[in-house]
Design an enzyme around this catalytic site. Structure first.
Site, short mmCIF file in Angstrom:
data_model
loop_
_atom_site.label_atom_id
_atom_site.label_comp_id
_atom_site.label_asym_id
_atom_site.label_seq_id
_atom_site.Cartn_x
_atom_site.Cartn_y
_atom_site.Cartn_z
N GLN A 26 -37.16 -33.63 34.74
CA GLN A 26 -36.51 -32.50 35.39
C GLN A 26 -35.83 -32.95 36.68
OE1 GLN A 26 -36.08 -29.64 34.01
NE2 GLN A 26 -37.54 -29.78 32.32
N ASP A 124 -37.16 -26.94 24.77
CA ASP A 124 -36.28 -27.20 25.91
C ASP A 124 -35.15 -28.09 25.41
OD1 ASP A 124 -35.12 -27.61 28.36
OD2 ASP A 124 -36.82 -28.67 29.25
N CYS A 151 -30.60 -24.73 30.37
CA CYS A 151 -29.94 -24.83 31.68
C CYS A 151 -28.49 -24.38 31.66
CB CYS A 151 -30.03 -26.25 32.22
SG CYS A 151 -29.13 -27.46 31.24
#
Length: 197
Positions: A26, A124, A151
């Protein structure tokens, strides 16, 4: 690399990861801890449960799920980057009920349609999102809840629409400004299957 080992050390929930400096982690220093806390809060898992972690990287979310399902449960984690799977395997060697696979998620999840339904699926995906094929395979397996992380707001919204078209309902949503100065916003959604399904 100019100097050093090419490895970075990260900690999440008291666990140590040593990962390739060129691999994925991340971007924000506190993000892995923050997101994995939310995944653990929303998972709804109990001892003996079954969970999948798709696009699992080095297994940060998978480790939290494994703590929740315990030795009587199982966590299956899938990541296409073999180096990330190797890093995760090294960090999570004490959790034999957590199985990290090095395979493309699209193939892996499609092969499991018709098998045992996981209680919870966490994913993710890359910036482009999961897309029709992966969302269709996930929803066909019939998990009770899906935790989707993304994102890119456009790809994230598209994937949420696909889940909703398959009958899943948005139960909660969080957004994090983890990429200041860009149009990217880390969004985490909890989707649940209605009780009647």
């Amino acid at each position: 690399m100019i100097a050093g080992t090419g490895r970075a050390v990260e900690y999440v929930a008291g666990r140590r990861w040593e990962v390739s400096a060129t691999g994925f982690w991340q971007a924000h220093h506190g993000a892995a801890q923050c997101y994995s806390d939310l995944v653990a809060e929303w998972s709804g898992l109990h001892p003996g449960g079954l969970a999948w972690d798709l696009y699992s990287g080095a297994g940060v979310f998978a480790s939290r799920l494994a703590d929740q399902v315990g030795q009587t449960g199982a966590v299956l984690a899938v990541e296409s980057a073999r180096s990330a799977v190797a890093d995760g395997t090294a960090a999570l060697h004490d959790l034999p009920w957590l199985d990290l696979h090095a395979q493309r998620v699209e193939r892996w999840v499609t092969e499991r349609v018709g098998g045992a339904a996981p209680d919870t699926i966490v994913l993710d995906p890359p910036r482009a999102g999961a897309g029709k094929e992966v969302v269709a395979a996930i929803t066909t397996t019939g998990p009770l809840r899906i935790i989707h992380i993304g994102c890119d707001p456009a790809a994230f919204a598209r994937d949420l629409g696909l889940y909703q078209s398959a009958g899943y309902q948005l139960a909660d949503l969080r957004a994090f400004d983890a990429f200041p100065g860009t149009h990217h916003v880390e969004c985490i959604a909890l989707l649940e299957r209605p009780a009647s399904q």
